[in-house]
Design a protein around this motif. Structure first.
Motif, PDB file in Angstrom:
ATOM      1  N   SER A 133       0.835  -1.205   0.000  1.00 38.51           N
ATOM      2  CA  SER A 133       0.000   0.000   0.000  1.00 38.51           C
ATOM      3  C   SER A 133       0.868   1.252   0.000  1.00 38.51           C
ATOM      4  O   SER A 133       0.570   2.241  -0.687  1.00 38.51           O
ATOM      5  CB  SER A 133      -0.920  -0.016   1.221  1.00 38.51           C
ATOM      6  N   GLY A 134       1.948   1.212   0.748  1.00 43.92           N
ATOM      7  CA  GLY A 134       2.866   2.351   0.788  1.00 43.92           C
ATOM      8  C   GLY A 134       3.536   2.599  -0.549  1.00 43.92           C
ATOM      9  O   GLY A 134       3.693   3.750  -0.978  1.00 43.92           O
ATOM     10  N   TYR A 135       3.930   1.519  -1.224  1.00 44.44           N
ATOM     11  CA  TYR A 135       4.536   1.674  -2.549  1.00 44.44           C
ATOM     12  C   TYR A 135       3.551   2.290  -3.530  1.00 44.44           C
ATOM     13  O   TYR A 135       3.927   3.084  -4.399  1.00 44.44           O
ATOM     14  CB  TYR A 135       5.019   0.320  -3.075  1.00 44.44           C
ATOM     15  N   LEU A 136       2.265   1.931  -3.404  1.00 41.92           N
ATOM     16  CA  LEU A 136       1.255   2.500  -4.291  1.00 41.92           C
ATOM     17  C   LEU A 136       1.100   3.995  -4.074  1.00 41.92           C
ATOM     18  O   LEU A 136       0.918   4.755  -5.021  1.00 41.92           O
ATOM     19  CB  LEU A 136      -0.096   1.820  -4.050  1.00 41.92           C
ATOM     20  N   LEU A 143       7.662  -2.038  -6.539  1.00 39.21           N
ATOM     21  CA  LEU A 143       6.588  -3.000  -6.281  1.00 39.21           C
ATOM     22  C   LEU A 143       6.814  -4.353  -6.962  1.00 39.21           C
ATOM     23  O   LEU A 143       6.618  -5.389  -6.309  1.00 39.21           O
ATOM     24  CB  LEU A 143       5.253  -2.383  -6.703  1.00 39.21           C
ATOM     25  N   PRO A 144       7.225  -4.429  -8.246  1.00 42.65           N
ATOM     26  CA  PRO A 144       7.433  -5.748  -8.864  1.00 42.65           C
ATOM     27  C   PRO A 144       8.485  -6.582  -8.130  1.00 42.65           C
ATOM     28  O   PRO A 144       8.279  -7.795  -7.930  1.00 42.65           O
ATOM     29  CB  PRO A 144       7.890  -5.397 -10.288  1.00 42.65           C
ATOM     30  N   THR A 167      -2.930  -2.917  -9.398  1.00 43.05           N
ATOM     31  CA  THR A 167      -3.005  -1.458  -9.539  1.00 43.05           C
ATOM     32  C   THR A 167      -1.624  -0.861  -9.788  1.00 43.05           C
ATOM     33  O   THR A 167      -1.459   0.034 -10.636  1.00 43.05           O
ATOM     34  CB  THR A 167      -3.634  -0.831  -8.277  1.00 43.05           C
ATOM     35  N   GLY A 168      -0.631  -1.352  -9.048  1.00 42.60           N
ATOM     36  CA  GLY A 168       0.737  -0.872  -9.246  1.00 42.60           C
ATOM     37  C   GLY A 168       1.277  -1.215 -10.617  1.00 42.60           C
ATOM     38  O   GLY A 168       1.914  -0.386 -11.282  1.00 42.60           O
ATOM     39  N   ASN A 176       3.297  -7.981 -18.931  1.00 46.37           N
ATOM     40  CA  ASN A 176       3.683  -9.393 -18.785  1.00 46.37           C
ATOM     41  C   ASN A 176       3.549  -9.876 -17.350  1.00 46.37           C
ATOM     42  O   ASN A 176       3.003 -10.952 -17.087  1.00 46.37           O
ATOM     43  CB  ASN A 176       5.114  -9.615 -19.290  1.00 46.37           C
ATOM     44  N   THR A 177       4.043  -9.063 -16.412  1.00 48.32           N
ATOM     45  CA  THR A 177       3.892  -9.429 -15.002  1.00 48.32           C
ATOM     46  C   THR A 177       2.421  -9.431 -14.615  1.00 48.32           C
ATOM     47  O   THR A 177       1.964 -10.291 -13.851  1.00 48.32           O
ATOM     48  CB  THR A 177       4.663  -8.450 -14.104  1.00 48.32           C
TER      49      THR A 177
END
Length: 509
Positions: A133-136, A143-144, A167-168, A176-177
């Motif tokens: 959530s923080g990375y978003l 994030l990946p 979402t990220g 692809n991910t």
């Protein structure tokens, strides 16, 4: 009981009347304030609890206080509270770690949060989700990698995890991910949950895979307002504003109440189609539903009225707004300029400056466009100069295009060319093509040749430069040069784009 029913006044009154308070009563008040969004009151109550000294805070007290700290503008108190957590020996409590992580990430302290995360020996899914959530909220770039680490450690994601990751990935454009995560959602059994499906639709649409997003939308069983608004916005971005309005109409038939984002999408769709009547209906729906006033929705409404040619409607919305943003002022300036009210557009800008509103890059584009529409050469020079001198905004290529267009229309071809040559960066093809178009209008063949040469050197495949120069030659009956130019186009494999037009066909019975 009072607090859980939302009666904070009754609960607080009962708390004040208690002859003796223990940690449970303090914790209940802290939790009640925090859960109902009164985080400042929760923090004040905690300070009062510490000063009172009759009850020491426990794990439940600290969880509520740390949650309140995560929503406070300053992180200083969160550090102090967590220091107390460590002193009292609660550092192994994962709920407290998660609350502190949330506070750190919401305030952009990623490195500190990562250190706390790595030192936590009993992480649960909430711990990982707090980091995601923080990375978003700050930056999705890590994030990946974090997602891969999570999978390598064998942790089972929940619906919130999948929604956050998708979402990220949508923001990053990692298709692809995203496809791999889609497969995992299906295998895990979380693929049918609405929040996951909404994030999946978002991921596909933002990766230019609209029809995959549409398929995911159609497979969503519990469509909510977010689901419908996403697909309507997707249709709009895909270039089908009529389909966007159809989606919103279907949503209404299904009994789903629109939110402010739905209405903004509807206004934008009506603006693209110049459907004034549909726009008025959407405006009426906004009033009928009593949707919370939002400056972004009002800005979209102003834009809709302006693009439909109803400046009275645009003025009505604009004058009724309590919170005017720079976008509001800029939208009105552009709306007036596009509807033959160039002088009014400049008056709005001057009023904006008097009120102390700072213009931005786009605002000056609209102002110069208004000057161009009204043939206000002197005013254009004044505003163009004030960009740098008064507001510290360096003119971009778009600003130069409008200036050259205005000077060219006024017949000041030499002045326009000198302006281009004075640019602090290399002019693009569009600037030279604008000058070239002015040369065609005024029959300046020599300047036209120079402008065309510059434009062709910058973009050899753009047919516009060749066509404009050819028209200049043809205007002087210089058919030899017209022929040579056509041969050059064939040599460089430049294709002239055929003209197009569109009409709206009414359905007949």
């Amino acid at each position: 009981m009072y607090l859980k029913c939302g009666d904070l006044i009754g609960g607080h009154k009962l708390f004040d009347e208690m002859p003796q308070r223990n940690v449970v009563s303090w914790s209940a008040m802290l939790s009640g304030f925090t859960q109902h969004g009164f985080f400042n009151q929760a923090l004040c109550l905690f300070v009062y609890m510490i000063r009172d000294g009759t009850s020491k805070p426990n794990e439940f007290s600290f969880v509520s206080v740390l949650q309140a700290c995560s929503l406070h503008e300053s992180l200083h108190l969160a550090y102090q509270v967590y220091a107390m957590v460590l002193r009292l020996g609660f550092d192994s409590n994962v709920f407290l770690v998660n609350a502190f992580l949330t506070a750190l990430m919401r305030h952009g302290k990623k490195e500190e949060a990562l250190e706390v995360f790595e030192n936590c020996l009993n992480k649960d899914i909430v711990t990982w989700n707090a980091m995601l959530s923080g990375y978003l909220e700050s930056s999705c770039l890590d994030l990946p990698k974090f997602w891969v680490q999570m999978n390598n450690e064998g942790l089972k994601p929940d619906c919130f995890t999948f929604a956050s990751v998708l979402t990220g990935l949508a923001s990053l454009g990692h298709l692809n991910t995203g496809l791999q995560v889609h497969g995992q959602t299906v295998k895990s059994g979380h693929g049918s949950e609405t929040c996951v499906q909404n994030s999946l639709v978002d991921m596909y649409i933002k990766n230019q895979r609209f029809f995959d997003g549409l398929k995911a939308f159609n497979e969503t069983s519990g469509k909510d307002v977010c689901s419908w608004t996403q697909i309507a916005a997707g249709w709009l971005e895909y270039g089908e504003p009529a389909k966007a309005l159809e989606a919103i109409a279907e949503m209404r038939m299904m009994g789903v109440i629109p939110n402010k984002f739905t209405l903004a999408t509807a206004f934008n769709a009506c603006a693209n189609l110049a459907f004034l009547e549909e726009g008025k209906k959407a405006h009426g729906l906004r009033i009928k539903l009593g949707v919370e006033i939002d400056v972004c929705v009002d800005n979209a409404l102003i834009d809709m009225y302006a693009k439909c040619g109803s400046m009275d409607g645009a003025w009505g919305v604009f004058k009724g707004m309590d919170d005017l943003s720079i976008v509001s002022w800029t939208t009105m300036i552009m709306g007036c300029a596009q509807n033959g009210q160039a002088r009014e557009a400049l008056n709005i800008f001057d009023e904006m400056i008097v009120k102390g509103i700072k213009p931005n890059y786009i605002t000056f584009l609209c102002v110069l466009y208004a000057c161009s529409q009204g043939m206000f050469t002197n005013e254009a020079w004044r505003y163009f100069s004030s960009m740098t001198n008064d507001h510290g905004i360096s003119p971009g290529e778009d600003h130069y295009v409008y200036m050259v267009h205005l000077l060219g229309r006024a017949g000041h071809i030499k002045e326009a060319e000198e302006l281009i040559l004075s640019m602090s960066f290399q002019p693009g093809a569009s600037v030279w093509q604008t000058l070239l178009n002015a040369c065609q209008v005024h029959g300046d063949i020599e300047t036209g040749k120079r402008a065309a040469e510059q434009a062709m050197n910058l973009n050899r495949k753009d047919p516009a430069s060749y066509v404009l120069l050819s028209n200049i030659f043809a205007g002087f009956n210089n058919w030899d040069d017209v022929g040579k130019l056509r041969e050059l186009m064939e040599t460089r494999d430049v294709k002239k784009v055929p003209g197009t037009s569109w009409i709206k066909l009414e359905k007949t019975a």
